[in-house]
Design a protein around this motif. Structure first.
Motif, mmCIF file in Angstrom:
data_model
loop_
_atom_site.group_PDB
_atom_site.id
_atom_site.type_symbol
_atom_site.label_atom_id
_atom_site.label_comp_id
_atom_site.label_asym_id
_atom_site.label_seq_id
_atom_site.Cartn_x
_atom_site.Cartn_y
_atom_site.Cartn_z
ATOM 1 N N ALA A 16 21.803 46.357 28.915
ATOM 2 C CA ALA A 16 22.601 47.204 28.025
ATOM 3 C C ALA A 16 21.972 47.311 26.645
ATOM 4 O O ALA A 16 21.911 48.396 26.055
ATOM 5 C CB ALA A 16 24.023 46.668 27.925
ATOM 6 N N ILE A 55 27.740 52.749 30.012
ATOM 7 C CA ILE A 55 29.064 52.643 30.611
ATOM 8 C C ILE A 55 29.026 51.474 31.585
ATOM 9 O O ILE A 55 28.182 51.445 32.486
ATOM 10 C CB ILE A 55 29.455 53.940 31.348
ATOM 11 C CG1 ILE A 55 29.302 55.160 30.429
ATOM 12 C CG2 ILE A 55 30.871 53.825 31.899
ATOM 13 C CD1 ILE A 55 30.173 55.130 29.191
ATOM 14 N N GLY A 56 29.904 50.508 31.412
ATOM 15 C CA GLY A 56 29.842 49.307 32.226
ATOM 16 C C GLY A 56 31.084 49.052 33.048
ATOM 17 O O GLY A 56 32.188 49.452 32.669
ATOM 18 N N VAL A 57 30.875 48.407 34.186
ATOM 19 C CA VAL A 57 31.984 47.865 34.960
ATOM 20 C C VAL A 57 31.658 46.404 35.249
ATOM 21 O O VAL A 57 30.489 46.022 35.381
ATOM 22 C CB VAL A 57 32.223 48.628 36.283
ATOM 23 C CG1 VAL A 57 32.601 50.079 36.010
ATOM 24 C CG2 VAL A 57 31.010 48.563 37.200
ATOM 25 N N GLY A 58 32.698 45.590 35.320
ATOM 26 C CA GLY A 58 32.500 44.171 35.575
ATOM 27 C C GLY A 58 33.600 43.616 36.451
ATOM 28 O O GLY A 58 34.579 44.297 36.762
ATOM 29 N N THR A 100 31.477 38.468 35.766
ATOM 30 C CA THR A 100 30.890 39.085 34.583
ATOM 31 C C THR A 100 31.270 38.358 33.303
ATOM 32 O O THR A 100 32.440 38.018 33.090
ATOM 33 C CB THR A 100 31.323 40.558 34.486
ATOM 34 O OG1 THR A 100 31.056 41.199 35.736
ATOM 35 C CG2 THR A 100 30.574 41.278 33.384
ATOM 36 N N GLN A 117 31.226 43.558 27.739
ATOM 37 C CA GLN A 117 31.895 44.824 27.425
ATOM 38 C C GLN A 117 31.656 45.274 25.992
ATOM 39 O O GLN A 117 31.701 46.477 25.703
ATOM 40 C CB GLN A 117 33.395 44.723 27.705
ATOM 41 C CG GLN A 117 34.134 43.641 26.972
ATOM 42 C CD GLN A 117 35.582 43.541 27.439
ATOM 43 O OE1 GLN A 117 36.292 44.540 27.550
ATOM 44 N NE2 GLN A 117 36.023 42.337 27.740
ATOM 45 N N CYS A 131 28.939 47.935 25.594
ATOM 46 C CA CYS A 131 29.124 49.204 26.297
ATOM 47 C C CYS A 131 29.877 50.214 25.432
ATOM 48 O O CYS A 131 30.719 49.833 24.606
ATOM 49 C CB CYS A 131 29.920 48.974 27.591
ATOM 50 S SG CYS A 131 29.151 47.814 28.745
ATOM 51 N N ASN A 140 31.814 52.386 26.893
ATOM 52 C CA ASN A 140 33.094 52.344 27.593
ATOM 53 C C ASN A 140 32.944 51.340 28.724
ATOM 54 O O ASN A 140 31.851 51.168 29.277
ATOM 55 C CB ASN A 140 33.498 53.716 28.122
ATOM 56 C CG ASN A 140 34.993 53.800 28.410
ATOM 57 O OD1 ASN A 140 35.734 52.829 28.210
ATOM 58 N ND2 ASN A 140 35.443 54.946 28.875
ATOM 59 N N PHE A 141 34.043 50.669 29.078
ATOM 60 C CA PHE A 141 33.964 49.567 30.036
ATOM 61 C C PHE A 141 35.253 49.498 30.827
ATOM 62 O O PHE A 141 36.337 49.811 30.317
ATOM 63 C CB PHE A 141 33.737 48.245 29.300
ATOM 64 C CG PHE A 141 33.751 47.038 30.197
ATOM 65 C CD1 PHE A 141 32.607 46.647 30.875
ATOM 66 C CD2 PHE A 141 34.914 46.305 30.379
ATOM 67 C CE1 PHE A 141 32.630 45.544 31.724
ATOM 68 C CE2 PHE A 141 34.941 45.198 31.221
ATOM 69 C CZ PHE A 141 33.794 44.809 31.892
ATOM 70 N N SER A 142 35.137 49.043 32.082
ATOM 71 C CA SER A 142 36.318 48.846 32.917
ATOM 72 C C SER A 142 36.139 47.607 33.787
ATOM 73 O O SER A 142 35.068 47.395 34.359
ATOM 74 C CB SER A 142 36.556 50.071 33.809
ATOM 75 O OG SER A 142 37.676 49.879 34.657
ATOM 76 N N TRP A 143 37.210 46.812 33.854
ATOM 77 C CA TRP A 143 37.224 45.699 34.798
ATOM 78 C C TRP A 143 37.621 46.228 36.176
ATOM 79 O O TRP A 143 38.563 47.011 36.305
ATOM 80 C CB TRP A 143 38.225 44.631 34.374
ATOM 81 C CG TRP A 143 37.814 43.852 33.171
ATOM 82 C CD1 TRP A 143 38.327 43.942 31.910
ATOM 83 C CD2 TRP A 143 36.790 42.844 33.119
ATOM 84 N NE1 TRP A 143 37.685 43.068 31.068
ATOM 85 C CE2 TRP A 143 36.750 42.368 31.777
ATOM 86 C CE3 TRP A 143 35.921 42.293 34.056
ATOM 87 C CZ2 TRP A 143 35.869 41.377 31.371
ATOM 88 C CZ3 TRP A 143 35.046 41.307 33.651
ATOM 89 C CH2 TRP A 143 35.013 40.863 32.325
#
Length: 270
Positions: A19, A30-33, A38, A43, A46, A48-51
């Protein structure tokens, strides 16, 4: 047009490294974890980020699409025993139903195909951190003994053969006896198991599987791996140069030299 990079973040610091490099290159991130793996601090790197929960493939694709992601990387390990408890959504269930086996390579290739079907380009995470690719040669002060070289040669060929069955990125051997083959437990647990069975002097070999897509899940090792080796008296780690990720290189080399461990990088065709 600014590239928008979607990062599917597993454990460790690798997702943060990717990142940070992407941001320096002017890319949106843009991240997901996953809560089980993670680092929560990821986050913050990023836009924008989403679990997510393991198995929420539909939600992952919707989130990336809504944020105009163009390229995707997978960085960092996922806890494989916990992955057995995944609850797939309809899209993930359809993907799992379409494949005959559930090995790492098969699953990752199927996931890649699904992402690319949505117009997302999957790229290798080490393109954002080429300095982490393991170098060739003897990296430590201690050189391998003749016995260790013979064990490396034996395990190197065996790992190539086992890799065809989507297992065995890591083998533990001593005196040409296989002590452990890495399965779902991961490298460090395999080293400890093999070392406890065979005693001091074990040799470790790590290399990609012969048909492995090198954009996905390259074998990795680092300081923690060497701690596991020292714990059981393992004396040599041989790996495929350019085909493995080597984390915390300076600290790992210092530790290896202090504990009499050999690190040996071999070319793919060795």
């Amino acid at each position: 047009m600014t590239r928008t990079l979607g990062i599917i973040a597993g454990g460790g610091s690798f997702p943060i490294t990717v990142a940070s490099t992407a941001k320096k290159r002017g890319e949106r991130v843009i991240g997901v974890g996953f809560a089980s793996d993670t680092d929560p601090s990821f986050q913050a790197h990023c836009d924008n980020f989403s679990w997510l929960k393991l198995g929420q493939l539909g939600r992952l694709i919707e989130f990336f699409t809504a944020n105009h992601v163009t390229h995707v990387v997978m960085a960092g390990p996922i806890n494989k025993p916990k992955a057995l408890d995944l609850r797939p959504d309809w899209r993930a269930a359809r993907l799992l139903f379409s494949i005959k086996a559930r090995g790492d390579d098969v699953l990752l290739r199927a996931l890649t195909t699904e992402l690319e079907r949505e117009g997302l380009t999957v790229v290798a995470p080490h393109l954002y951190s080429p300095d982490l690719l393991a170098p060739e040669g003897i990296l430590t002060n201690r050189k391998p003994t003749q016995s260790e070289r013979e064990d490396v040669e034996f395990a190197w060929t065996l790992a190539q053969s086992l890799g065809k069955f989507d297992i065995g990125q890591c083998l533990v051997v001593r005196e040409k006896i296989v002590l452990a083959v890495e399965a779902i437990e991961g490298t460090d647990a395999a080293i400890r198991r093999g070392g406890q069975l065979g005693g001091p002097g074990a040799v470790i070999v790590k290399r990609p599987k012969p048909t492995q897509d090198k954009r996905l899940d390259l074998p990795a090792f680092g300081l923690k791996t060497l701690h596991s080796m020292a714990e059981v008296g393992a004396t040599c780690l041989a790996f495929e140069a350019g085909g493995c990720i080597f984390f915390e290189q300076r600290e790992a080399l210092d530790f290896a030299n202090a504990h009499g461990i050999t690190l040996l990088g071999l070319p793919p065709g060795a």
